[in-house]
Design an enzyme around this catalytic site. Structure first.
Site, PDB file in Angstrom:
ATOM      1  N   LYS A 254       0.852  -1.199   0.000  1.00 11.66           N
ATOM      2  CA  LYS A 254       0.000   0.000   0.000  1.00 11.66           C
ATOM      3  C   LYS A 254       0.890   1.253   0.000  1.00 11.66           C
ATOM      4  O   LYS A 254       1.673   1.464   0.920  1.00 11.66           O
ATOM      5  CB  LYS A 254      -0.896  -0.015   1.240  1.00 11.66           C
ATOM      6  N   LYS A 266     -10.662  12.185   8.438  1.00  9.53           N
ATOM      7  CA  LYS A 266     -10.164  11.793   9.763  1.00  9.53           C
ATOM      8  C   LYS A 266     -10.176  12.990  10.711  1.00  9.53           C
ATOM      9  O   LYS A 266     -10.013  14.121  10.262  1.00  9.53           O
ATOM     10  CB  LYS A 266      -8.703  11.316   9.643  1.00  9.53           C
ATOM     11  N   ASP A 277       1.558   6.394   5.658  1.00  8.15           N
ATOM     12  CA  ASP A 277       0.596   5.371   5.246  1.00  8.15           C
ATOM     13  C   ASP A 277       1.081   4.584   4.022  1.00  8.15           C
ATOM     14  O   ASP A 277       0.300   3.958   3.328  1.00  8.15           O
ATOM     15  CB  ASP A 277      -0.774   6.030   4.990  1.00  8.15           C
ATOM     16  N   ASP A 336     -12.327   6.495   3.873  1.00  2.86           N
ATOM     17  CA  ASP A 336     -11.100   6.286   4.655  1.00  2.86           C
ATOM     18  C   ASP A 336     -10.616   4.839   4.590  1.00  2.86           C
ATOM     19  O   ASP A 336      -9.508   4.530   5.001  1.00  2.86           O
ATOM     20  CB  ASP A 336     -11.347   6.710   6.116  1.00  2.86           C
ATOM     21  N   GLU A 338      -9.429   3.330   2.174  1.00  5.69           N
ATOM     22  CA  GLU A 338      -8.892   3.484   0.818  1.00  5.69           C
ATOM     23  C   GLU A 338      -7.779   2.497   0.496  1.00  5.69           C
ATOM     24  O   GLU A 338      -7.532   2.181  -0.662  1.00  5.69           O
ATOM     25  CB  GLU A 338      -8.378   4.916   0.617  1.00  5.69           C
ATOM     26  N   ARG A 340      -7.464  -0.755   1.069  1.00  8.18           N
ATOM     27  CA  ARG A 340      -7.942  -1.994   0.455  1.00  8.18           C
ATOM     28  C   ARG A 340      -8.391  -1.744  -0.984  1.00  8.18           C
ATOM     29  O   ARG A 340      -8.332  -2.642  -1.827  1.00  8.18           O
ATOM     30  CB  ARG A 340      -9.082  -2.592   1.296  1.00  8.18           C
TER      31      ARG A 340
HETATM   32  N1  BES Z   1      -4.352   4.197   7.062  1.00 10.43           N
HETATM   33  C1  BES Z   1      -5.489   3.836   7.813  1.00 10.43           C
HETATM   34  C2  BES Z   1      -5.197   2.769   8.873  1.00 10.43           C
HETATM   35  C3  BES Z   1      -4.268   3.144   9.991  1.00 10.43           C
HETATM   36  C4  BES Z   1      -4.786   3.587  11.190  1.00 10.43           C
HETATM   37  C5  BES Z   1      -2.905   2.999   9.857  1.00 10.43           C
HETATM   38  C6  BES Z   1      -3.927   3.915  12.218  1.00 10.43           C
HETATM   39  C7  BES Z   1      -2.060   3.324  10.890  1.00 10.43           C
HETATM   40  C8  BES Z   1      -2.569   3.774  12.072  1.00 10.43           C
HETATM   41  C9  BES Z   1      -6.596   3.290   6.925  1.00 10.43           C
HETATM   42  O1  BES Z   1      -6.642   3.796   5.644  1.00 10.43           O
HETATM   43  C10 BES Z   1      -7.890   3.628   7.582  1.00 10.43           C
HETATM   44  O2  BES Z   1      -8.174   4.771   7.695  1.00 10.43           O
HETATM   45  N2  BES Z   1      -8.605   2.607   8.031  1.00 10.43           N
HETATM   46  C11 BES Z   1      -9.854   2.789   8.670  1.00 10.43           C
HETATM   47  C12 BES Z   1     -10.813   1.823   8.032  1.00 10.43           C
HETATM   48  C13 BES Z   1     -12.240   2.022   8.412  1.00 10.43           C
HETATM   49  C14 BES Z   1     -12.773   3.318   7.871  1.00 10.43           C
HETATM   50  C15 BES Z   1     -13.022   0.873   7.864  1.00 10.43           C
HETATM   51  C16 BES Z   1      -9.690   2.483  10.149  1.00 10.43           C
HETATM   52  O3  BES Z   1      -8.920   1.555  10.487  1.00 10.43           O
HETATM   53  O4  BES Z   1     -10.271   3.183  10.957  1.00 10.43           O
HETATM   54 ZN    ZN Z   2      -4.804   4.520   4.905  1.00  7.37          ZN
HETATM   55 ZN    ZN Z   3      -7.810   5.552   5.479  1.00  9.81          ZN
END
Ligand code: BES
Ligand code: ZN
Ligand code: ZN
Length: 487
Positions: A254, A266, A277, A336, A338, A340
């Site tokens: 990613k 966020k 990220d 968010d 994104e 996947r």
């Molecule tokens: N990049 C984030 C995940 C992340 C969170 C990485 C904290 C490192 C530290 C990812 O893109 C994300 O925002 N995931 C969301 C998914 C949700 C909206 C289904 C999450 O984990 O809250």
């Molecule tokens: Zn992310």
């Molecule tokens: Zn995200």
């Protein structure tokens, strides 16, 4: 700093002697006491070899001996961290030449010692203008002698070379991880890979936005819609010449260079950490480079879809239905989620164009994996037991821990969409690392040996380098170890 192997003590101004909590610690201290002209009882009283314990012993003729504790049964990661932290903390006090006495150990420890010492010299102050000069030990003139038993010297040379190869790449990867998004764009990742491929002799193709459109990488394009910067799609291939029958391993990472969350924006607390990220991309690109340097007998393909996830008038919105490389439609519930979505195209492209024997993706994918495992292990999701066990074995050897979560089909329900083939978020505040895995599984298209590593809690973390979380380079040592043991 350059490193040399020896079988006898050198006349370095500083000697560091690591000691584990073994039954013969007291005896070892008697011997050391004799060498430094101190009563043994004094050393035995003041040094217990606890993990990272450091006892400086000053000698009349101006030399210094450090005893460094390693605790009980130290693992490779314990060695690495003890050396990293010690050298980081002492770096201003270190003499230009330092020797480390490993004469009580076998050659294997050299890798962790060297990686720890090199990492200990890492400077997070990438953009500070009034930095102090580098400490003497860490300049070109610096010198490190590793003292080993006679029998271990030959084996140690190969291990030293490997450690140096990993350490140099690791250093570059940390700089990439720690670069903010105004210094690190999707094109920066592409340029880094092109330069690395040129230097170490592997091929790199970078698709630009027009080519990404022409290839139909629609999921990547959908995430890119809110960004002023074009996406890149990086394809790197390392294949040693003249070797037949090699295993073909596909790695997908990613490469989000900044994740605002998009329209599902966020909260601003800690949003700055989303400059990192691209930890999955960093692991994939670092592994490609190290594998090429070490000429590992494996055919490796690395794919990194890269874009920012931004907010503006043309950004993808919740509820939008988008396409993908393999043709499946995706309902975007949360912009968010994104990672996947871009991985869907990375995996789809890998499977359809390269048919690798083994397929592994790495991504800073979910906060939920951190909720489950904290900052001590990445989540491993795979239906393949043999591959899972091989990855876990590599994780145990390197200390870059993995813990397996289930990928049972009961979780498929979570990604069922009313209007599209699949949705990108369950809408539930639990099992998020697993439903993300189920989503990716669709785009791995039934690949028999696919594993997904959710490294959100491991790609960056708190450490001695700064007050904020910063890059760890997680995944490179893990994957290199996995590839070296591939049968
Ligand atoms: N990049 C984030 C995940 C992340 C969170 C990485 C904290 C490192 C530290 C990812 O893109 C994300 O925002 N995931 C969301 C998914 C949700 C909206 C289904 C999450 O984990 O809250
Ligand atoms: Zn992310
Ligand atoms: Zn995200």
């Amino acid at each position: 700093m350059h490193i040399q192997l020896h079988t006898q003590r050198t006349d370095a101004e500083t000697t560091l002697i690591p000691l584990a909590q073994t039954d013969d610690l007291a005896e070892q201290l008697v011997q050391i006491a004799g060498e430094v002209n101190l009563p043994a009882a004094l050393l035995q009283q003041d040094f217990k070899a606890d993990s990272k314990e450091l006892l400086p012993v000053y000698r009349a003729e101006g030399r210094k001996v450090y005893l460094l504790g390693l605790g009980e049964n130290p693992t490779a990661m314990d060695w690495l961290k003890a050396f990293r932290e010690t050298f980081f903390r002492q770096k201003k006090k270190l003499s230009q030449s330092v020797s480390v006495d490993l004469s009580a150990f076998s050659a294997e420890v050299v890798e962790a010692v060297v990686l720890g010492i090199r990492w200990g010299g890492y400077d997070l102050k990438l953009y500070q203008t009034d930095k102090a000069a580098a400490p003497a030990f860490y300049t070109q003139e610096g010198h490190l002698s590793l003292i080993l038993p006679d029998t271990q010297k030959e084996a140690a040379q190969e291990i030293l070379d490997r450690a140096e190869a990993i350490a140099a790449t690791h250093h570059e990867i940390l700089n990439l991880m720690n670069a903010p998004s105004n210094y690190k764009t999707p094109q920066t990742l592409a340029d880094w890979t092109l330069a690395s491929g040129e230097k170490y002799g592997y091929s790199v193709t970078v698709l630009n936005k027009e080519q990404i459109e022409a290839q139909g990488l629609q999921a990547l394009l959908a995430v890119n819609k809110g960004s002023d910067l074009p996406p890149t799609f990086i394809i790197a291939e390392y294949k040693p010449v003249g070797q037949e029958g090699l295993k073909k391993v596909g790695l997908v990472g990613k490469g989000i260079t900044f994740d605002t969350g998009g329209i599902s924006i966020k909260p601003s607390t800690n949003m700055h950490l989303m400059k990192s990220d691209m930890g999955g991309a960093a692991a994939v690109l670092g592994t490609l480079e190290v594998a090429a340097k070490l000429a590992l007998p494996v055919h490796l393909i690395g794919i990194v879809p890269s874009t920012e996830n931004m907010v503006d008038g043309s950004a993808t919105k919740p509820g939008d239905v988008i396409g993908s490389y393999i043709g499946k439609t995706i309902e975007i519930i949360d912009t968010d989620a994104e990672g996947r979505v871009i991985l869907a195209d990375g995996l789809g492209y890998m499977v359809r164009n390269f048919q690798p024997d083994v397929l592994i993706d790495l991504a800073t994918l979910t906060g939920n994996s951190i909720a489950a495992l904290g900052y001590h292990a990445a989540a491993l999701l795979s239906q393949n037991d043999a591959l899972s066990n091989a990855l876990i074995a590599a994780a145990d050897r390197t200390g870059e821990r993995l813990w397996r979560l289930p990928l049972w089909d009961v979780y498929k329900e979570d990604i069922k969409s009313d209007v599209a083939d699949v949705k990108n978020y369950s809408g539930k505040p639990f099992a998020g690392a697993i439903s993300a895995g189920k989503f990716l599984e669709v785009f791995a298209e039934g690949h028999e040996a696919w594993a997904h590593l959710d490294i959100a809690g491991m790609a960056y973390g708190d450490n001695e380098f700064g007050s904020q979380k910063n890059g760890t380079g997680y995944g490179i040592r893990l994957l290199i170890d996995f590839l070296r043991h591939l049968s």
